[in-house]
Design a protein around this motif. Structure first.
Motif, short mmCIF file in Angstrom:
data_model
loop_
_atom_site.label_atom_id
_atom_site.label_comp_id
_atom_site.label_asym_id
_atom_site.label_seq_id
_atom_site.Cartn_x
_atom_site.Cartn_y
_atom_site.Cartn_z
N ALA A 143 1.77 58.40 6.16
CA ALA A 143 2.40 58.50 7.47
C ALA A 143 3.07 57.19 7.87
O ALA A 143 4.18 57.19 8.40
CB ALA A 143 1.37 58.91 8.52
N ALA A 144 2.41 56.07 7.60
CA ALA A 144 2.98 54.76 7.94
C ALA A 144 4.24 54.49 7.14
O ALA A 144 5.24 53.98 7.68
CB ALA A 144 1.95 53.66 7.70
N ILE A 145 4.25 54.83 5.87
CA ILE A 145 5.44 54.63 5.04
C ILE A 145 6.58 55.52 5.51
O ILE A 145 7.74 55.10 5.58
CB ILE A 145 5.09 54.88 3.55
N GLY A 146 6.27 56.75 5.87
CA GLY A 146 7.30 57.67 6.36
C GLY A 146 7.91 57.19 7.67
O GLY A 146 9.12 57.26 7.86
N VAL A 147 7.08 56.69 8.58
CA VAL A 147 7.59 56.18 9.85
C VAL A 147 8.45 54.94 9.63
O VAL A 147 9.48 54.76 10.29
CB VAL A 147 6.42 55.88 10.82
N PHE A 148 8.08 54.10 8.66
CA PHE A 148 8.88 52.93 8.33
C PHE A 148 10.28 53.34 7.85
O PHE A 148 11.28 52.79 8.30
CB PHE A 148 8.17 52.09 7.26
N GLY A 149 10.33 54.32 6.96
CA GLY A 149 11.63 54.81 6.48
C GLY A 149 12.45 55.46 7.58
O GLY A 149 13.67 55.24 7.67
N LEU A 150 11.81 56.24 8.42
CA LEU A 150 12.53 56.86 9.53
C LEU A 150 13.02 55.83 10.55
O LEU A 150 14.04 56.04 11.21
CB LEU A 150 11.63 57.89 10.22
N GLY A 151 12.34 54.71 10.64
CA GLY A 151 12.77 53.63 11.52
C GLY A 151 14.10 53.04 11.08
O GLY A 151 14.95 52.70 11.91
N PHE A 152 14.30 52.93 9.77
CA PHE A 152 15.59 52.45 9.26
C PHE A 152 16.71 53.43 9.60
O PHE A 152 17.81 53.03 9.99
CB PHE A 152 15.53 52.24 7.74
N ILE A 153 16.43 54.70 9.46
CA ILE A 153 17.44 55.71 9.79
C ILE A 153 17.76 55.67 11.28
O ILE A 153 18.93 55.70 11.68
CB ILE A 153 16.97 57.11 9.36
N ASP A 154 16.75 55.56 12.10
CA ASP A 154 16.96 55.53 13.55
C ASP A 154 17.74 54.30 13.97
O ASP A 154 18.69 54.39 14.75
CB ASP A 154 15.61 55.58 14.27
N LEU A 176 9.59 57.73 -2.48
CA LEU A 176 8.87 57.53 -3.74
C LEU A 176 7.43 57.10 -3.47
O LEU A 176 6.49 57.62 -4.08
CB LEU A 176 9.59 56.49 -4.59
N PHE A 177 7.25 56.15 -2.56
CA PHE A 177 5.90 55.69 -2.24
C PHE A 177 5.05 56.77 -1.59
O PHE A 177 3.84 56.83 -1.82
CB PHE A 177 5.94 54.46 -1.34
N VAL A 178 5.65 57.62 -0.78
CA VAL A 178 4.89 58.70 -0.14
C VAL A 178 4.29 59.61 -1.18
O VAL A 178 3.13 60.05 -1.07
CB VAL A 178 5.77 59.47 0.86
N PHE A 179 5.04 59.90 -2.24
CA PHE A 179 4.52 60.80 -3.27
C PHE A 179 3.69 60.08 -4.31
O PHE A 179 2.97 60.72 -5.08
CB PHE A 179 5.67 61.55 -3.94
N ARG A 180 3.75 58.75 -4.38
CA ARG A 180 3.00 57.99 -5.37
C ARG A 180 1.67 57.46 -4.86
O ARG A 180 0.88 56.96 -5.66
CB ARG A 180 3.83 56.79 -5.85
#
Length: 111
Positions: free
Chosen positions: A55-66, A100-104
């Motif tokens: 969840a933390a990695i996903g929020v980090f990636g979504l932060g870049f998009i936002d 990649l990190f979310v699935f790894r």
């Protein structure tokens, strides 16, 4: 014991004040069969560390998009338009790495 009566709007309200008592704390004793049957209320709310990391990695990636694509951050003055353009380009690299990190992330056993 003192009793007073107050009348308002045609209704009678009686206030009574009981004598003051001193309360002493006591420990409650549980029966053996009750303590074994009941589960703690938060036992179903356990979240594994791997799910928290995902969840933390996903929020980090979504932060870049936002930050790169919304335009809100540069409009209110948090980042400059040049930084917004940089974040937009960085999102092309950071978001796939986050996916990649979310699935790894190693899976832990479920609770």
């Amino acid at each position: 014991m003192e009793v007073t009566t107050v009348r308002s709007f045609g209704f009678s309200i009686t206030h009574s004040f009981p004598p003051r008592r001193k309360f002493h704390p006591t420990l409650a004793k549980k029966k053996d069969n009750e303590s074994q049957q009941q589960q703690p209320p938060f036992s179903s709310l356990r979240i594994s560390n791997s799910n928290l990391a995902r969840a933390a990695i996903g929020v980090f990636g979504l932060g870049f998009i936002d930050a790169g694509y919304s335009g809100d951050w540069s409009r209110i003055g948090v980042i400059t338009p040049q930084n917004e353009e940089f974040l937009r380009l960085a999102a092309f690299l950071v978001v796939p790495i986050c996916v990649l990190f979310v699935f790894r992330v190693a899976k832990e056993p479920d609770y």
